[in-house]
Every structure is written in C-alpha cells, then in structure tokens.
Design a protein around this motif. Structure first.
Motif, PDB file in Angstrom:
ATOM      1  N   LYS A 190      43.843  59.061 -12.272  1.00 40.50           N
ATOM      2  CA  LYS A 190      44.143  57.403 -11.947  1.00 40.50           C
ATOM      3  C   LYS A 190      44.221  57.232 -10.644  1.00 40.50           C
ATOM      4  O   LYS A 190      44.503  55.928 -10.522  1.00 40.50           O
ATOM      5  CB  LYS A 190      45.618  57.604 -12.894  1.00 40.50           C
ATOM      6  N   MET A 191      44.793  58.212  -9.918  1.00 39.16           N
ATOM      7  CA  MET A 191      45.351  57.655  -8.088  1.00 39.16           C
ATOM      8  C   MET A 191      43.925  58.244  -7.696  1.00 39.16           C
ATOM      9  O   MET A 191      44.511  58.047  -6.036  1.00 39.16           O
ATOM     10  CB  MET A 191      46.404  58.669  -8.519  1.00 39.16           C
ATOM     11  N   THR A 192      42.749  58.537  -8.066  1.00 41.83           N
ATOM     12  CA  THR A 192      42.230  59.155  -6.958  1.00 41.83           C
ATOM     13  C   THR A 192      41.127  58.076  -7.089  1.00 41.83           C
ATOM     14  O   THR A 192      40.535  57.133  -8.065  1.00 41.83           O
ATOM     15  CB  THR A 192      40.751  59.888  -7.616  1.00 41.83           C
ATOM     16  N   GLY A 211      39.401  57.067   0.089  1.00 40.75           N
ATOM     17  CA  GLY A 211      39.958  58.297   1.182  1.00 40.75           C
ATOM     18  C   GLY A 211      40.545  58.699   0.387  1.00 40.75           C
ATOM     19  O   GLY A 211      41.566  59.335   0.616  1.00 40.75           O
ATOM     20  N   GLN A 212      41.244  57.618  -1.007  1.00 43.06           N
ATOM     21  CA  GLN A 212      42.844  58.676  -2.001  1.00 43.06           C
ATOM     22  C   GLN A 212      42.115  59.409  -2.839  1.00 43.06           C
ATOM     23  O   GLN A 212      41.421  58.928  -3.748  1.00 43.06           O
ATOM     24  CB  GLN A 212      43.326  57.511  -2.068  1.00 43.06           C
ATOM     25  N   VAL A 259      38.550  64.590  -8.342  1.00 46.68           N
ATOM     26  CA  VAL A 259      40.451  64.127  -8.034  1.00 46.68           C
ATOM     27  C   VAL A 259      40.306  64.878  -7.165  1.00 46.68           C
ATOM     28  O   VAL A 259      41.482  64.517  -6.646  1.00 46.68           O
ATOM     29  CB  VAL A 259      41.547  64.531  -9.098  1.00 46.68           C
ATOM     30  N   VAL A 260      39.747  65.807  -6.732  1.00 48.08           N
ATOM     31  CA  VAL A 260      40.021  65.946  -4.932  1.00 48.08           C
ATOM     32  C   VAL A 260      38.583  66.016  -3.516  1.00 48.08           C
ATOM     33  O   VAL A 260      37.547  65.852  -4.398  1.00 48.08           O
ATOM     34  CB  VAL A 260      40.386  67.616  -4.845  1.00 48.08           C
ATOM     35  N   ASP A 317      47.018  61.519   0.039  1.00 50.73           N
ATOM     36  CA  ASP A 317      46.735  62.740  -1.558  1.00 50.73           C
ATOM     37  C   ASP A 317      47.694  62.088  -2.792  1.00 50.73           C
ATOM     38  O   ASP A 317      49.255  62.153  -2.158  1.00 50.73           O
ATOM     39  CB  ASP A 317      46.856  63.851  -1.465  1.00 50.73           C
ATOM     40  N   ALA A 318      47.626  62.329  -4.088  1.00 57.54           N
ATOM     41  CA  ALA A 318      49.009  62.066  -5.136  1.00 57.54           C
ATOM     42  C   ALA A 318      50.366  63.629  -4.239  1.00 57.54           C
ATOM     43  O   ALA A 318      51.347  63.169  -4.868  1.00 57.54           O
ATOM     44  CB  ALA A 318      49.348  61.243  -5.943  1.00 57.54           C
ATOM     45  N   TYR A 319      48.896  64.092  -5.059  1.00 53.88           N
ATOM     46  CA  TYR A 319      49.501  65.166  -5.798  1.00 53.88           C
ATOM     47  C   TYR A 319      49.494  66.333  -4.132  1.00 53.88           C
ATOM     48  O   TYR A 319      48.190  66.750  -3.640  1.00 53.88           O
ATOM     49  CB  TYR A 319      49.418  66.078  -6.917  1.00 53.88           C
TER      50      TYR A 319
END
Lengths: 352, 450
Positions: B192-194, B199-200, B257-258, B279-281
């Motif tokens: 969801k956060m990618t 560039g996120q 996701v990375v 990055d979120a995590y």
C-alpha cells in the motif's frame, strides 16, 4: 696494544709502520708470512681466468669471511624457515576451534588436510582465479605504466606535478581504493548511472560474473604506477650518448623506442612483471573490501578462501594445507619464469 | 602467500609465548572468603573497541576502574580488540600460554565458538551467587551463555535486540493504524505504501549486508518451527528454509515493495535511505540506529516495532513455537580458566552487571541492559518499548561450534543469488541447488563438532 703478548704486539707495530710509510717502494708482495702470495693479484678477478683460479677453489673464495653471513642467516631462519616449517607442520594437524587449546597436541592426521583441500574445497578454482586475474591485470597495466614513463621522460613544464599525480593511486592505501571504487560501482552509484545514461545495462558490478572484471579494473588502476616507477628507473639508466647516436643515425621515434630504449627496459620490466604478479596474487584487502565475505563465486580468490577457512570456519590445519598447496602451485611457474628471464643478468641492461 | 605468512607468524608468536610462559613463575594467590581483597593485584579485561563512541568508552573505562579500585583495592586494566579475528588470536595465544586477560567480552554469536575451545570457566552455583544470581539477568539473555543450563560460561552484559523502524507519517497516510505482526501482513502493508514513481518503497532491506540476510532466514525458519540445527543434524533442506528465502527474495522480485537498488545496500545504507524518508519500514535494526534517526529529517516521525513473529504463509502464531522476535544478540562476559584472579573477575562482573552500572552503560552506548531490573525500568523511555520487548523475546541461535560456518552458508545463498535478484527472478532450480549446497556444508561442519 697489549703488553702481555709482546710478539704479536711488535708484529702489529711493524705492519702499521709499513702502512704508514705510504706509497713506498714496497708495492709488490708483502713479506708477511700469513698472507698468501696469490692475494697480491686481486685486480684480475672479473672476466678473466687467472692461473690461480684453475687450481680448484679460487683465492677470493677461500678466504671469504663467511661468518659475516651469520646474522642474516639467523634472521632468515627465524623469519622465514621456522614459520614455514611450523606452517607445514600445522597443515598435518587436525587443528580447529576444538583442538586449538592444546594445539601442539592436536591430532596428527597426515595428509588428510591435503586431500580435503584438493577434493572438497574450491582451492583450484581459487588458484586459477588468482593467477589469471593477476596475469591479466599485470599485462594490461604494463603498457600503461611504460607509456606513462616514456611520456614523462623528457623535461617539460609541470612534469614534476604530472609525475606526482601519477603516483597517487599507488600511495593510497588499498582499503581506501577499494572503498571508493565500491561506492562508485554499487547499484545506483556513479558508474552504474553513467552506463544507464548511455542506454547500456551492464548488470551488477559487485556481484555476479562482472565482479571478475571489476576486480581487474580496480587492480590495474591501483597498480600501474608501480610499473611506471620501475620503467622510469630503467629509462634513467639509458646513456645520453645512446640517444644522440641514434638521433645521428636518423632513427625514427618508433625505431628508437623499439631497438634502443626497450632493451634497456627489459630488466626493470621483467622485475616489475613478477613483483606485480605476486602483489596481485597476494592482494587480500582489495577483494575483501570490494566484495565482502562470503565472496561471490567469480571472485573467490585464494587469499579470500584461505581467510574464510582460517578465520570464519576456524580450520587452521586445513587452511595451512591450502596455503602450502597454493605455494607449490605458484612457485613452479615462478621458478621457470626466473630461469627464463634470467633476472640476475638484467643488470647489464642494454649491453647485450 | 600473505595469509600463509600471517598464519605462520601467529604460530611462531604462539610458540614464543608458550616458551616464555614456561619460564614464568606460578604465583597463584589464595583467595579468602567474604569480600574480595585485591590489593596489589591487577585484573585484565579484554573488550571490543566501540568505534561509534571511542571517547566515551575511554571515560567509561577509567570510571569503572576507579569504582573497582574502591570496591576491591585491585587495579583494573582494559585491553581492546577491533574484530572477532583479533579476539580469537588473543584467545589463542592466551590459552596456549596460560596468561592473558582474565575476563573477555564476547559477542553472543561468538560464544559457542569460545565454548568449544574449552578455555573458559563454567560457572558454578556459588559463582553465580557471587554475581547476584541468575535471577538478576533477563532470562532470555542467558539463552546463549552455554549449551545447557548447567554449563554456562557467559554472563550477559549487554543486549542488542533487532527490531524494525517505521515511518509513522507514511503509515498514517496509508490508513494503517499499527505495524503488522505477521510477515504476510507486513507485505500487504508495504504494498500500500509503495510508489516507485515517487521513489517511495514499503520496506528498506539490506540485501548486500554481511550479516543481515541470515538473520531473516533463521528467524522465519524458527517461527515456522525449524531451529535449523537439531542435535548434530543440519535442517537447511527443510521446506521452511526455502519458504524463508523465497519470501525474502520475493519482496523485491514478486511483491516489488523494496527499492531495486537495495541489492547493493549494506545495513547502514538501508538505514540512510529510511532516514531520508523514502521507506515506510526499515527491518533488522537495533538501538544503534537511534542517533542517526534522531538527527534525520524524519526525527519526529519514526518509532520501533517488533518484527513480525508469525512465519510467512501463516496467519497466527503456531501453538508452542517460539516467538523469536529477534536473534539473541549482544555481549557476554566470560572468565578465562587459566586466570589466577577468578574471584576478582567475578567481583568485576558483579560490578558492571549491577542495575545502576547497566543503566549508565545504556545511557552512554545505547546497548540494552542484560540486568532484568534495569531493563524493566527502561520500558517507558522513548523508543524503548519495542526494544525491551524484543530483548525479552529474543531467541538464541543454535549453540554449536559449527554455527559460525552455518551462518556463513546461509549468507552465501543470498550472496550468490544477488545477480538473479537484480535481474528480477531467482529461479527455483538455482535456489534449490544453492540451498542443498549450504545444507551439505552445514552438515559437514556439524560432523566435525567434538
């Protein structure tokens, strides 16, 4: 001067007096009984056979003060022979973390370590990689170094600066060189980006098959100044008259280089080649810092392999066996090479 | 050979020390009961150099020496080492010669190797009493002090449990109220956060780190019920291990996701990327990242959480399986068997594992206390909740001298897979053959355990 032994005292005095008399008539053989008459003709020793030389051992050989070699010999035994023997002894032991405590009592297992080194490790792969990469790097660095030396041979404005700049890669510690190049080679790094901006995708530089060429490239970058230095030293030895003579004969620059200058360089360059090769084969810091441990399969070089066996797996015996095997594998071609190029004759330079 | 020569030099040094020690006099001191009187004696302690806080470490050493002098009358001398190899060489020469440091600080994963040399004192009940009893310590931290509870050599000194950092702002923007507790859930959140266009990415992973990768594989396998080593049998060929690798690689190749550049990242590079807010995590980090994050652009937006403890493909914790929130990581103190100052050594350990000293150490260096009371008192400090919980739920890696080899084998699978990873697909067959290679090597190492 001692007073107890008057006989020797007077002899010394007599000899001293003779010497003090300077270039007196007695230029010929001395009357001293403990000096052999052959000593009087020391001038003719090089290049010409003396009659004395034909009688078995030459005079200069008989009275050589061999005892003066003792300090060097002792050092050589302590620094080279003893550790070498200990290393060989270690390679016959089952020496690992479990037996380390009493390593002298570690089980003696004969050649089991050697068998394992040859059959179960990547030793040959490592030796092949090490030797081939060293060879390629040295062969490519050689013309670069020689060209740089020739280019800075004649004086021009700013030559000192150029010569100093040339030495920078050689002066930088291996660790620094590797760290800088690793940063540039990593994905998203400057080299990767440059390739992409040209529309090429070369893949990874620090993992996979490209690593081998990455290593060679960085090694050349770091080591060509060494060749340059030795070539420069060789060029300094070229007599000025030789330049003049060839100029008078109307030799073109290439002819001059090929037939006049290069023969002078043969000695220094053969030396540079072998030292360069050995330096590259021994280089641990560069691959270690560039690629890390465990190394990608394509750069599992000999020093890295030995390091992992010793200090990650703690198998000191096996690692000693690997070191001995690789020593032999590398010593054979080295020996042949030294025989072929006859480095000891190279001192005569262009006289041939 | 450069290394051949080094090994030979080490060997000759060892021999030289051995010869010297034969001449040394055996001046053993008889210790009297009660308070340790160390007047006129010197206790030698070997600790690792703290490269992040060198000045503070010097200060801490001199402060500790002063306190030790006050308590026992003995002089405290610190020696330092910079790498595990240097430490091993030090242990080697000391053990052979029978003289050297009295107390060593060892990394937890190095403790089994040290144990296998047999050079360190197995602590008896009366020894434990002299240092405040086993109850003084965080019980999880004792997990890697010895092969079983009656053969402990290591006294826990500091903990560095692994957790994940997350960006609160990003989670909130994506409507996520709290970090996931399962690996599958984490991937869903990360997706969801990618947004590669911005560039996120959902996760920052250090694929090229020299340590990180095996910790994931170990963790996910343990959570699925496979401890990797069962007695003298390696279990890397178990399906759980392959699932772990597939999941780990899948974040990049399948789930995307990375950041693709992460195939070249070490842990500190991944941290830097997370700290810049992209990055979120950020997984597999410890308290050592606090200084960096507190100076970063996201200094008010981050916190730590436990890494997922539910194995990939599962929805809830398997009954009976250990949580394994983190590998058990930190430092242990061990006493050399040859030491003539055993009581003094215990007195030193008693001093530095006391609650006040442990809290002081945490304040200076950031490592978590191994002292249970000290650890509990930190619960409410900023960012500490997840760390202290992770310290309590850490699980030890298998206690075998072969572990350093196995760790390397696990890591090697990732190193050799990175080119495939970068091209977007780690093929099943390649992964299988790498894993079976690792299994064989691991089994060979276990076979050699004596």
């Amino acid at each position: 001067m001692t007073t107890s032994n008057s006989a020797s005292g007077t002899r010394h005095a007599a000899r001293a007096a003779r010497r003090a008399s300077g270039p007196a008539p007695a230029v010929g053989p001395t009357n001293d009984p403990d000096e052999s008459p052959t000593r009087s003709v020391p001038a003719i020793s090089e290049g010409f056979e003396t009659p004395a030389g034909k009688r078995g051992r030459g005079p200069s050989e008989r009275n050589r003060p061999l005892w003066m070699l003792i300090p060097g010999g002792v050092l050589m035994i302590i620094v080279i022979i003893v550790p070498l023997l200990l290393g060989i002894y270690m390679s016959l032991l089952d020496l690992d973390q479990y037996t380390l405590r009493q390593w002298i009592e570690a089980p003696f297992i004969g050649i089991a370590n050697y068998i394992e080194a040859v059959t179960q490790t990547n030793l040959f792969h490592g030796v092949w990689l090490s030797v081939s990469y060293s060879f390629i790097a040295t062969v490519i660095a050689m013309p670069i170094g020689i060209a740089a030396a020739v280019a800075t041979q004649n004086a021009f404005k700013g030559r000192a600066v150029v010569r100093s700049v040339f030495l920078i890669p050689y002066i930088l510690p291996s660790f620094v060189v590797a760290t800088v190049w690793r940063t540039m080679f990593q994905p998203g790094g400057i080299i990767d980006k440059s390739f992409h901006s040209l529309g090429a995708d070369p893949g990874l530089f620090l993992n996979g098959p490209n690593t081998y060429w990455t290593l060679i490239f960085v090694q050349i970058w770091a080591s060509w100044p060494f060749i340059y230095l030795l070539a420069l030293a060789g060029l300094q030895a070229v007599d000025h008259e030789v330049h003049e003579a060839s100029a008078l004969d109307g030799a073109l620059w290439w002819t001059k280089l090929r037939y006049v200058i290069f023969p002078y360089l043969k000695g220094p360059i053969s030396l540079a080649f072998i030292i360069g090769m050995l330096n590259h084969i021994n280089n641990f810091t560069l691959p270690f810092v560039l690629f890390g441990i465990p190394a990608p399969h394509d750069v599992e070089l000999l020093p890295v392999l030995t390091y992992v066996t010793s200090f990650q797996s703690f198998r000191f015996g096996l690692s000693a066996a690997m070191a001995v095997v690789s020593l032999i594998l590398i010593a054979i071609p080295l020996f042949i090479y030294l025989r072929v190029v006859k480095l000891d004759e190279a001192e005569q330079g262009g006289r041939k | 050979m450069r290394f051949g020569t080094k090994a030979r030099l080490a060997a000759i040094a060892t021999a030289a020390v051995f010869a010297l020690s034969a001449c040394g006099s055996g001046s053993s001191s008889s210790s009297s009961g009660g308070a340790v009187n160390g007047a006129g004696k010197t206790l030698d302690v070997l600790v690792g150099v703290n490269t992040a806080y060198p000045e503070q470490q010097k200060q801490w050493m001199s402060d500790t020496a002063a306190k030790f002098k006050q308590q026992t009358g003995a002089t405290l001398k610190f020696e330092t080492f910079t790498s595990a190899n240097e430490e091993l060489t030090r242990i080697q020469t000391s053990v052979v010669s029978g003289q050297g440091p009295d107390v060593y600080a060892l990394g937890t994963t190095f403790t089994p190797t040290a144990y296998s040399t047999g050079a360190f004192k197995v602590l008896t009940d009366s020894d434990w009493n002299k240092i405040g009893g086993k109850d003084r310590f965080n019980q999880a931290a004792l997990g890697i002090s010895g092969p079983d509870s009656s053969h402990l050599i290591g006294v826990p000194f500091a903990s560095r449990p692994f957790v994940m950092a997350y960006n609160k702002t990003m989670l909130k923007a994506a409507g996520i109220d709290k970090p996931a507790t399962t690996w599958d859930g984490l991937v869903d959140q990360a997706k969801k956060m990618t947004d590669p266009a911005k560039g996120q990415y959902g996760m920052a992973i250090a694929y090229k780190d020299n340590f990180d990768p095996w910790k994931y594989i170990w963790g996910m396998s343990v959570q699925a019920g496979n401890p990797l080593v069962d007695g003298k049998t390696a279990k890397l060929d178990d399906p759980t291990v392959k699932t772990a690798y597939s999941t780990y690689f899948g974040w990049l190749t399948k789930d995307k996701v990375v950041n693709p550049a992460s195939v070249g990242w070490s842990n500190s590079q991944a941290l830097a990327d997370f700290a810049s807010g992209k990055d979120a995590y950020f997984l597999m980090t410890s308290s050592g990242s606090i200084p960096t994050l507190d100076k970063s652009p996201i200094k008010d937006q981050w916190d730590y959480a436990l890494m997922p403890t539910v194995a990939p493909g599962q929805t809830s914790d398997k009954a009976g399986s250990n949580q394994a929130a983190s590998i058990l990581s930190g430092d242990n103190l061990v006493v050399a068997s040859y030491s003539k100052n055993q009581d003094l050594a215990l007195a030193y350990i008693n001093l530095v594992t006391s609650k006040d000293e442990q809290l002081n150490y945490q304040k200076i260096f950031g490592d978590l206390p191994a002292n249970a009371d000290a650890l509990a008192s930190l619960d409410s400090a900023p960012h500490m909740a997840a760390l202290t919980q992770a310290a309590k739920e850490s699980k030890a890696t298998p206690f075998t001298g072969a572990w350093s080899d196995i760790q390397l084998d696990l890591l090697n699978v990732v190193v050799q897979s990175i080119p495939d990873l970068s091209s977007g697909n780690v093929s099943d067959s390649a992964l299988n053959s790498r894993i079976s290679d690792a299994q064989n090597k691991a089994q060979q190492s276990l076979n050699r355990v004596k």
